[in-house]
Enzyme design. Structure first.
Site: not given
Ligand code: GAR
Length: 358
Positions: A259, A276, A278, A342-343
């Site tokens: 972060m 990354n 997001h 989902a990530e």
């Protein structure tokens, strides 16, 4: 015919083909080998072999027989791919895959008119069983010169693939919080769907589940003090992070819930090699609280994005996205949890297909 439709010949089909050629007074040339990483030496050899008759049949060693002949790190390419690439060469008229280390059984079944072999053999050094089978089949034996300096081993060396196989992708993972994406990466590695290792985990938070996950997994876990400003990662911290990553010789830096904003020297040291995850469908909803931003904007769906990190925040090239619906009674937390699921699929998938040219 599409590439996926390619089928090598069966031994029976190859034998039938030989008989058809024979009936027309044509000569079938036969050769065999691993043909793992094709190079110009192979192409020249196969052209010469083809010139010895009217059609060329290549028997390519199965994966198991290549392993038995060359050791556990070979073949680099699987048998069906090797056969398909060979079949695409102008010199090659047919390909069979065979599982034995020796071609004796094939010679007996196919009875080629000419048997070609690469030049590190002499007729005397041919395997006695193969030689007997060739004599029985009435095949002429032709030893062709090897092309100097061209070999699969030399190709592998030039590609700097060390003995024992290619080096696994070394990841440096940075996180600040719960570490669920980090655990998804470790799970994918354990399941074999991601061929990588985590060399190092770094956090700006001394006590977080992310670092604890690394410690439990026996991975080097580093806390880097962010410096005097709560929101900003100071210059000393940026340098320290770059140094840790460099020392750990990581190939790729993964920001899994990190972060803070990275600057040089991390960015320029790992230029094009930092990714990354997001929790929004970028370019929508950059920065913090992306799920809340999506809800407040009245969106019907959101999702997650994996992207390359550039100096401008959440703006680097997008490598992949996954969508999730927004439900009527969603809160920022419930939506974020759905996005994180989902990530956990998307991030390991992108890592598994990573190459520096991605
Ligand atoms: C993830 O949703 C990730 O996308 C987000 O933080 C969460 C970390 O969860 N990252 C950002 O918002 C970066 N701008 P985790 O610690 O459980 O992996």
């Amino acid at each position: 015919m599409s590439a996926a439709d390619f089928q090598p010949l069966s031994v029976a089909e190859a034998a039938l083909w030989r008989d058809e050629l024979d009936a027309r007074g044509h000569r079938l040339v036969f050769t065999n080998g691993c043909f793992d990483l094709l190079h110009a030496g192979h192409v020249r050899y196969l052209n010469q072999a083809r010139a010895l008759g009217d059609a060329l049949l290549v028997a390519v060693n199965s994966d198991a027989s290549v392993r038995a002949l060359k050791g556990p790190s070979r073949p680099v390419n699987p048998e069906h791919d090797r056969a398909e690439v060979l079949a695409a060469l102008r010199a090659v008229d047919g390909v069979v895959i065979f599982g034995e280390e020796r071609a004796t059984r094939l010679i007996e079944a196919i009875r080629p008119h000419v048997y070609a072999k690469g030049g590190d053999y002499t007729i005397d050094s041919l395997n006695p069983e193969e030689r007997a089978a060739l004599a029985e089949a009435g095949s002429a034996i032709r030893i062709l010169p090897l092309v100097p300096g061209r070999s699969t081993t030399a190709t592998l060396q030039r590609a700097a693939i060390p003995e024992g196989g290619p080096r696994r992708l070394r990841l440096g993972v940075l996180g600040s919080g719960q570490g669920s994406n980090f655990r998804a990466i470790l799970d994918a590695i354990a399941a074999g769907s991601l061929d990588a290792e985590v060399a190092l985990a770094i956090s700006d938070q001394a006590d977080c589940a992310f670092l604890e996950t690394a410690r439990v997994a026996g991975i080097e876990a580093r806390h880097v003090d962010p410096g005097p400003q709560a929101r900003r990662l100071g210059d000393a911290a940026q340098k320290e992070i770059a140094e840790h990553l460099r020392r750990a010789r990581v190939d790729l830096v993964v920001l899994a819930g990190f972060m803070k904003i990275l600057r040089d020297p991390v960015l320029n040291t790992f230029d094009g090699r930092i990714i990354n995850v997001h929790p929004s469908l970028l370019p929508k909803f950059k920065g913090v609280n992306a799920p809340r931003q999506a809800l407040e904007a009245g969106e019907r769906e959101s999702g997650c994005t994996v992207h390359l990190v550039a100096a401008e925040i959440d703006a680097g090239r997008i490598l992949g996205q996954a969508r999730v619906p927004i439900l009527p009674d969603d809160t920022p937390d419930s939506l974020h949890e759905r996005i994180k699921r989902a990530e956990h699929e998307l991030l390991p998938t992108i890592l598994a297909s990573w190459s520096p040219e991605t």
